[in-house]
Design an enzyme around this catalytic site. Structure first.
Site, PDB file in Angstrom:
ATOM      1  N   HIS A   1      30.789  45.798  42.245  1.00  0.00           N
ATOM      2  CA  HIS A   1      31.125  44.409  42.571  1.00  0.00           C
ATOM      3  C   HIS A   1      30.036  43.740  43.422  1.00  0.00           C
ATOM      4  O   HIS A   1      30.075  42.527  43.631  1.00  0.00           O
ATOM      5  CB  HIS A   1      32.499  44.321  43.254  1.00  0.00           C
ATOM      6  CG  HIS A   1      32.537  44.758  44.690  1.00  0.00           C
ATOM      7  ND1 HIS A   1      32.965  46.001  45.086  1.00  0.00           N
ATOM      8  CD2 HIS A   1      32.208  44.109  45.834  1.00  0.00           C
ATOM      9  CE1 HIS A   1      32.921  46.092  46.396  1.00  0.00           C
ATOM     10  NE2 HIS A   1      32.448  44.963  46.884  1.00  0.00           N
TER      11      HIS A   1
ATOM     12  N   ASP B   1      33.659  51.430  40.461  1.00  0.00           N
ATOM     13  CA  ASP B   1      33.024  50.473  41.376  1.00  0.00           C
ATOM     14  C   ASP B   1      31.731  51.046  41.952  1.00  0.00           C
ATOM     15  O   ASP B   1      31.454  50.945  43.146  1.00  0.00           O
ATOM     16  CB  ASP B   1      33.967  50.062  42.505  1.00  0.00           C
ATOM     17  CG  ASP B   1      33.450  48.823  43.260  1.00  0.00           C
ATOM     18  OD1 ASP B   1      32.692  48.038  42.650  1.00  0.00           O
ATOM     19  OD2 ASP B   1      33.781  48.667  44.447  1.00  0.00           O
TER      20      ASP B   1
ATOM     21  N   SER C   1      30.253  46.692  51.742  1.00  0.00           N
ATOM     22  CA  SER C   1      30.429  47.259  50.410  1.00  0.00           C
ATOM     23  C   SER C   1      29.149  47.904  49.896  1.00  0.00           C
ATOM     24  O   SER C   1      28.087  47.281  49.885  1.00  0.00           O
ATOM     25  CB  SER C   1      30.878  46.171  49.438  1.00  0.00           C
ATOM     26  OG  SER C   1      32.147  45.682  49.776  1.00  0.00           O
TER      27      SER C   1
END
Length: 373
Positions: free
Chosen positions: A115, A146, A228
């Site tokens: 992402h 992911d 992230s």
């Protein structure tokens, strides 16, 4: 007669006192001499504060040195190239889709989240330790995991972090997260915590679509927007996970993807600089995840097939929805990532032997892996 005995007793007591005094004096001199030769400065105080303080200081210094070294391999990742100072503002996370990554090979391979990077062949920009910005290409992704791997376009050798072993993790183990929360103004922020749980499955609701992430590491180390794709490391500085999401309506509940899932791909990329991903062509859930799909289903071991891709390896080999794959090449399967890790070590057109449970009957099927589309 009485006087003679009395005198003899008196003499005897007198001699004993002299001998006793001599012995005590000799022992005292010896003990004093030993005391003078004791090197107090070099003598550890067993169980005392001197040893504890020294060891504590050394441990703290070692951890600080480790975090400093790993931080050098942590990079900023964006989808757009920076043009001015506004790129480093607090709003840059949303505007430029800023995230974190970690360099895992001297050839310039970087792990981050799907992402953050986007699809395969996308272009990203990586900000290195020295502040230089390099273009990078997304060379592998898995939306369900992911995870993404980027390759920095550079000819120089780059410092990289060491990957650990996420299969040996224990609940309560100390861990550290490094990332760029809220933009580059807080780049390479270090937070600490413990492993709160292992093999977590969480449901992700996004754009009216639900998906599931399985076999995650749960930690209470603070993870914020912009973290992230950053590394979760142990006290030795080994990457044991890649941070991905947090529970927004709770404190201290964040998640990381175990590093072992992607290690086989990194090794192949370092050796050949390319990776064709083999596939069985199916979707499965393990016993932890199946409860979210169908609470009436119960499986003890293995992974449950929920969907087969047309013309995929599994369907061609004769597998069916509802089959449970208990083993692959003799390896017991308890988690989805057990299957993924083994497939990632294979090549396209390799054959794998599957032990299947169907209608309470067990048998073996051989499947020929195809290239993932």
């Amino acid at each position: 007669m009485y006087r003679k005995v009395h005198n003899e007793n008196y003499i005897r007591r007198f001699l004993l006192k002299i001998i006793g005094t001599f012995i005590i004096a000799t022992i005292s001199i010896a003990l004093y001499d030993m005391y003078l030769n004791i090197n107090i400065e070099n003598t550890p105080i067993i169980g005392g504060e001197t040893i504890a303080s020294t060891e504590e200081s050394k441990t703290e210094k070692d951890i600080c040195d480790t975090l400093e070294n790993v931080s050098k391999t942590v990079v900023g990742i964006s989808k757009l190239q920076s043009t001015d100072a506004s790129f480093f503002s607090l709003k840059a996370v949303e505007t430029y889709n800023l995230g974190t990554g970690v360099i895992v090979s001297k050839e310039g391979h970087v792990i981050t989240n799907y992402h953050v990077s986007g699809k395969k062949s996308s272009k990203c920009y990586v900000t290195l330790e020295d502040g230089k910005e390099c273009a990078a290409q997304v060379i592998w992704t898995d939306e369900n995991l992911d995870l993404s791997i980027l390759k920095i376009n550079t000819t120089r050798e780059i410092e990289c972090a060491k990957m650990g072993d996420s299969d040996t993790l224990r609940i309560g183990q100390n861990v550290y997260a490094i990332g760029n929360p809220l933009g580059a103004e807080f780049q390479k922020t270090v937070t600490s915590g413990i492993i709160s749980a292992l093999d977590r499955t969480i449901k992700i609701d996004e754009k009216e679509k639900s998906s599931y992430m399985e076999d995650l590491i749960q930690t209470d180390a603070s993870i914020n927007s912009g973290n992230s794709g950053g590394p979760l490391i142990d006290k030795e500085g080994n990457i044991i996970g890649i941070t991905t999401v947090k529970i927004t309506d709770a404190e201290g509940i964040g998640f990381a993807i175990p590093i072992n899932i992607i290690k086989p791909i990194i090794e192949k990329l370092k050796e050949t600089n390319e990776y064709e991903e083999p596939s069985l062509g199916l979707y499965v859930y393990d016993k932890e995840a199946i409860q979210y799909i169908d609470s009436s289903l119960e499986i003890e071991t293995g992974v449950y097939i929920t969907e087969l891709i047309p013309e995929g390896a599994a369907k061609t080999a004769g597998l069916r929805v509802g089959d449970i794959i208990e083993k692959i090449d003799g390896i017991n399967l308890n988690k989805i990532n057990d299957l993924r890790k083994h497939i990632y070590t294979k090549n396209v057109d390799d054959e794998v032997k599957l032990t299947i449970l169907r209608n309470k009957q067990r048998f073996e099927i051989t499947a020929k892996l195809t290239k993932k589309q």
